[in-house]
Design a protein around this motif. Structure first.
Motif, short mmCIF file in Angstrom:
data_model
loop_
_atom_site.label_atom_id
_atom_site.label_comp_id
_atom_site.label_asym_id
_atom_site.label_seq_id
_atom_site.Cartn_x
_atom_site.Cartn_y
_atom_site.Cartn_z
N PRO A 225 27.32 44.49 34.30
CA PRO A 225 28.68 43.95 34.24
C PRO A 225 29.67 44.89 33.56
O PRO A 225 30.86 44.84 33.85
CB PRO A 225 28.52 42.65 33.45
CG PRO A 225 27.27 42.83 32.66
CD PRO A 225 26.37 43.69 33.50
N ASN A 250 20.48 40.38 39.17
CA ASN A 250 21.76 39.71 39.40
C ASN A 250 21.64 38.84 40.64
O ASN A 250 21.50 39.35 41.76
CB ASN A 250 22.87 40.75 39.57
CG ASN A 250 24.24 40.13 39.74
OD1 ASN A 250 24.39 38.91 39.71
ND2 ASN A 250 25.25 40.96 39.91
N HIS A 299 29.85 40.51 39.57
CA HIS A 299 29.86 39.75 38.33
C HIS A 299 31.20 39.04 38.19
O HIS A 299 32.23 39.57 38.60
CB HIS A 299 29.64 40.65 37.11
CG HIS A 299 28.31 41.32 37.08
ND1 HIS A 299 28.10 42.56 37.67
CD2 HIS A 299 27.12 40.94 36.56
CE1 HIS A 299 26.84 42.91 37.50
NE2 HIS A 299 26.22 41.95 36.84
N GLU A 303 32.43 37.87 32.64
CA GLU A 303 31.26 38.57 32.12
C GLU A 303 31.57 40.02 31.75
O GLU A 303 30.78 40.67 31.09
CB GLU A 303 30.14 38.58 33.16
CG GLU A 303 29.60 37.23 33.54
CD GLU A 303 28.52 37.39 34.59
OE1 GLU A 303 27.58 38.17 34.35
OE2 GLU A 303 28.62 36.75 35.65
N GLN A 304 32.71 40.51 32.20
CA GLN A 304 32.98 41.94 32.08
C GLN A 304 33.89 42.30 30.92
O GLN A 304 34.18 43.46 30.72
CB GLN A 304 33.57 42.47 33.39
CG GLN A 304 32.61 42.32 34.54
CD GLN A 304 33.14 42.94 35.81
OE1 GLN A 304 33.48 42.25 36.76
NE2 GLN A 304 33.21 44.25 35.84
N GLY A 322 24.26 38.81 33.75
CA GLY A 322 24.60 37.83 34.77
C GLY A 322 23.76 36.58 34.64
O GLY A 322 23.09 36.35 33.63
#
Length: 581
Positions: A225, A250, A299, A303-304, A322
């Protein structure tokens, strides 16, 4: 030598290129943002550093890069705009300026869909196929060496400093060609293992290596991510343990795409696509068959967002990967359980032993494309002024604006014309002096490499005074006394041994490689009141990570001195410092 620490200040003018600021620097070059005729460009200038060891080789690398760029003309490959020489003779290559993000930054900032990522990789495979047809191999494909233009989303392959072509001279003295450890194909490490006692053995880089690197890049974008963050990642090129499939890591990754990535990362090169054009066709087929599952980002944007590293024990936190993986088979669990135990052994491939895998397949050689005539790139007569004046013309070799001399009230000016023969003679004299048995090379005090302090503290989590035990020169055995030649480059490595402190295992584990240069103190020879051997390591590569600038010093006692060489133990402790001693 002034070129060792050479930097172009803002406002300098090189052949009409107006320097705005430094964009970045690497092992053998510094890149500047420059302007000419109202347009931005990038100026890549050879960096003759102390650690490079040989200015001629640094120059040869830049000539080779310019040669390769002149052989290529593709919309997804960086384009040259000119070449020449800056102050003190450092060669430069002018390039188009790409206003864009690296692949890793693009993934985090723009949240592309899986479909959009595949479209980018189709174009990268097409560009690589074009290169390979002309006998060119990039040899350092990774996320930071591909830019995505902000204006149109087109990918551009950059940084051909490690590239080669079919008729190029070999500039490598090590077993493997230059490159980044994480994106090397597993067969490269197998080669090191099988030829660990053959110091002259050289690995022949192939198209299959480029395909693995491209697969590793795709795997990173699909499973990580936050690919811009520095933390310890799972090895992608472990000879014994392949990484889990992208869909296991993922759940958003479609199974057919995951199977293709697994194929690109195969331990057996014959299982990868036969060439990059075949890879391009496979990627295009995935695009044509793609459904709704390809129209989402790998993603979720939430999440990033970056999170700060943990200060606990000086180790960064591995970001979440993930949602909970699906299809977690017994094989996946076994791989995960064995990874910790096997990784330390796997990262020291050059010293590993064990069963030899099946022979590698023979790939057809690249076409023997003759390079363009680059004879005009040999150092020509140069004018080395440090300031401009009214008499200088636009086409002069170098024009640099410098502060005025307060005592004289006018710009400082130095003008000296050197012929090519004089330059060659000076290089020969310097080379002879460095190799002379009676020469004395004593280190002078100066600051650490640019970015070393930040890299050691923020990325490596090292502290001043940290000590790491390692083999000083990996060409020799770990134990016993060996002879060191002052002025020579050495590569140190942390071996797989019992008894290393826990902290070293965490921040400089087995397989860590240190790159440095040897010095000695002649006034301490044969005396017990101080070190005689000094080795400065200014770069480090942890297993599976990119190379970083550092400041690590070894001070060793001399046990002998003969023919300009100093004898000392090959396993010693290097210490983290904030300034060279």
């Amino acid at each position: 030598m002034t070129a060792t620490l050479f930097r172009l200040p803002s406002g300098a003018i090189v052949d009409g290129w107006h320097v705005s600021r430094e964009l970045g620097n690497g092992g053998f070059a510094v890149v500047y943002l420059v302007e000419k005729s109202g347009k931005p460009y990038a100026l890549k200038v050879a960096r003759h550093r102390e650690a490079s060891g040989d200015d001629k080789r640094t120059h040869a690398r830049m000539v080779r890069e310019a040669t390769i760029l002149l052989m290529l003309n593709h919309p997804n490959i960086i384009r040259p705009q000119g070449h020449g020489y800056a102050e003190t003779g450092n060669m430069y290559v002018a390039l188009e300026y790409v206003d864009g993000w690296t692949l890793a930054e693009w993934k985090e900032r723009k949240h592309p869909t899986i479909h959009e990522i595949l479209r980018v990789f189709v174009k990268l495979a097409s560009a690589l196929s074009y290169m390979h047809e002309r006998g060119v191999l990039h040899r350092d494909l990774k996320l930071v060496n591909v830019l995505i233009r902000k204006s149109n989303g087109e990918p551009v392959i950059i940084d051909f400093g490690c590239a080669t072509y079919s008729l190029a001279e070999d500039l490598t003295e090590e077993g493997l060609p230059p490159g980044t450890e994480r994106f090397r194909a597993p067969e490269q490490f197998k080669f090191l293992r099988d030829h660990k006692d053959e110091h002259r053995a050289r690995y022949a880089f192939k198209v299959a290596d480029e395909i693995f690197a491209l697969g590793a890049m795709l795997y990173e974008l699909l499973t990580d991510p936050r690919p811009t963050e520095h933390y310890r990642r799972m090895s992608l090129n472990n000879l014994l343990l392949p990484p889990p499939s992208a869909s296991d890591v993922n759940t958003r990754i479609p199974e057919p795409l995951s199977e293709l990535v697994e194929k690109l990362l195969s331990r057996n090169p014959s299982e990868r696509p036969v060439d990059t054009d075949a890879l391009r066709r496979e990627l295009e087929e995935h695009l044509e068959r793609s459904g709704a599952e390809y129209m989402v980002p790998p993603h979720a944007p939430s999440e990033q967002w970056p999170s700060g590293p943990s200060e606990s024990e000086g180790l960064p936190v591995v970001p979440p990967r993930g949602p909970t993986p699906r299809n977690v088979t017994r094989k996946t669990l076994v791989v995960g359980a064995a990874l910790v135990a096997a990784l330390a052994a796997a990262v020291t491939f050059s010293r590993a032993c064990g069963d030899v895998p099946a022979p590698l397949p023979d790939y057809p050689p690249l076409p023997m494309t003759p390079p363009p005539d680059m004879s005009h790139l040999n150092p020509a007569p140069m004018v080395l002024p440090l300031a401009t004046d009214a008499g200088q013309k636009e086409g002069s070799t170098v024009k640099m604006t410098t502060p005025e001399d307060p005592s004289q009230g006018r710009p400082l000016r130095v003008q000296k014309r050197l012929s090519a023969a004089e330059c060659a003679a000076m290089s020969l004299v310097a080379a002879l002096a460095a190799g002379c048995p009676g020469s004395q090379i004593r280190p002078e005090s100066f600051t650490c490499p640019s970015g070393a302090a930040r890299a050691m503290v923020k990325e490596l989590h090292w502290k001043e005074g940290d000590g790491f035990v390692f083999t000083l020169d990996d060409r020799h055995d770990d134990d016993g006394l060996i002879w060191f030649t002052p002025g020579s480059d050495v590569v140190g490595v942390v071996p797989k041994v019992e008894g290393l402190r826990r902290r070293q295992y965490e921040v400089a584990p087995p397989g860590t490689r240190f790159y440095g240069k040897v010095y000695y103190l002649s006034d301490k020879m044969g005396r017990a009141d101080g070190p005689a051997l000094i080795i400065r390591y200014d770069r480090v590569k942890l297993p599976g990570q990119d190379e970083r600038p550092v400041c690590v010093v070894v001070e060793g006692r001399s046990y002998g001195f003969k023919d300009g060489r100093v004898q000392s133990g090959n396993t010693q402790t290097g210490y983290v410092v904030d300034r060279w001693p």
